[in-house]
Design an enzyme around this catalytic site. Structure first.
Site, PDB file in Angstrom:
ATOM      1  N   LEU A   1       0.866  -1.175   0.000  1.00 53.77           N
ATOM      2  CA  LEU A   1       0.000   0.000   0.000  1.00 53.77           C
ATOM      3  C   LEU A   1       0.904   1.226   0.000  1.00 53.77           C
ATOM      4  CD1 LEU A   1      -2.790  -0.703   2.690  1.00 53.77           C
ATOM      5  CD2 LEU A   1      -3.035  -0.799   0.209  1.00 53.77           C
ATOM      6  N   ASP A   2       0.463   2.308  -0.657  1.00 54.64           N
ATOM      7  CA  ASP A   2       1.198   3.567  -0.576  1.00 54.64           C
ATOM      8  C   ASP A   2       1.354   3.979   0.879  1.00 54.64           C
ATOM      9  OD1 ASP A   2       1.043   3.603  -3.324  1.00 54.64           O
ATOM     10  OD2 ASP A   2      -0.535   5.119  -3.409  1.00 54.64           O
ATOM     11  N   ALA A   3       2.425   4.695   1.165  1.00 51.29           N
ATOM     12  CA  ALA A   3       2.633   5.193   2.525  1.00 51.29           C
ATOM     13  C   ALA A   3       1.444   6.029   2.992  1.00 51.29           C
ATOM     14  CB  ALA A   3       3.918   6.011   2.590  1.00 51.29           C
TER      15      ALA A   3
ATOM     16  N   THR B   1      -1.681   5.779   2.142  1.00 49.08           N
ATOM     17  CA  THR B   1      -2.960   5.059   2.149  1.00 49.08           C
ATOM     18  C   THR B   1      -3.110   4.252   3.433  1.00 49.08           C
ATOM     19  OG1 THR B   1      -2.887   4.879  -0.262  1.00 49.08           O
ATOM     20  CG2 THR B   1      -4.403   3.413   0.883  1.00 49.08           C
TER      21      THR B   1
END
Length: 230
Positions: free
Chosen positions: A59-61, A63
């Site tokens: 996951l993106d940082a 998100t």
């Protein structure tokens, strides 16, 4: 995070996997900046096994939400096959600026990762990889819309770029929308369903909405569950 803090974020645990509720703003693995990351906490999630769990996806940082870990190599291999196909059902929630073109539909735009002097980003391009995201409006508020999104492909920053390209960037998206001081990205990995066994129902896990999104969600019609009475 302390051992107690990361363990409190475990949403599901069995012999194969852990599903945790990742906080927004924390990278899942170490980067060149040396900033804190989620993997540093994994030793506190062994629960008696000889080695810590490992990331099954990313996951993106920025998100928040549902993140799956494999507890041993056999589990990770199984999860790798699930995530590389389309057997995994992923649901995201986002609050976006403005509104998409319809109450429900499909963002079908090829995405290309590009390198620049300041780093890398993703853009819509005919030279990109096929990328498909289904969306549905769940509610509306002043100048904003609450969306449910189901990515059918797993491209980097897919939901963020698709929403921005459709004219409704995710609130506080500093890369593809408009950064907002003291506000975090309004994007959550809300639910995942993993068919781990042919003879059992999928493992189905939902994360609660993150605190930083609650004000916008409520403005769009979300009703928080009442707190349990003591």
């Amino acid at each position: 995070m302390t051992a107690e803090e990361i363990q409190a974020r475990v949403l599901h645990r069995d012999g194969l996997i852990l599903v945790i509720d990742k906080p927004a703003g924390l990278a899942v693995h170490a980067g060149p900046s040396g900033a804190p990351n989620l993997e540093e906490c994994f030793d506190d999630l062994r629960y008696g096994l000889p080695r810590p769990p490992s990331l099954a996806h990313r996951l993106d940082a920025d998100t928040a939400g549902v993140l799956v870990l494999g507890r041993h190599p056999k589990a990770l291999a199984k999860l790798g096959r699930l995530f590389s196909g389309r057997d995994t059902e992923k649901t995201y929630w986002a609050v976006v600026e403005g509104s998409p073109p319809a109450d429900e539909g499909v963002f079908d735009m090829p995405l290309l990762k590009v390198n620049t002097r300041s780093g890398w980003s993703v853009k819509v391009s005919p030279q990109g990889q096929p990328s498909v995201t289904r969306y549905k409006v769940l509610g509306r508020g002043p100048g904003m819309t609450w969306l449910e999104l189901n990515p059918e492909t797993g491209r980097t920053h897919q939901i963020r770029v698709h929403c921005a390209a459709a004219g409704c960037p995710v609130i506080a998206d500093r890369l593809y929308g408009q950064a907002r001081p003291d506000s975090q990205l309004h994007l959550q990995s809300h639910r995942i369903a993993l068919p781990l066994s042919a003879s059992k129902p999928p493992v189905d896990v939902t994360a609660p909405p993150p605190p930083h999104m609650m004000e916008a969600l409520i403005a769009c019609g979300f009703s928080p569950a009442p707190s349990p009475t003591p």
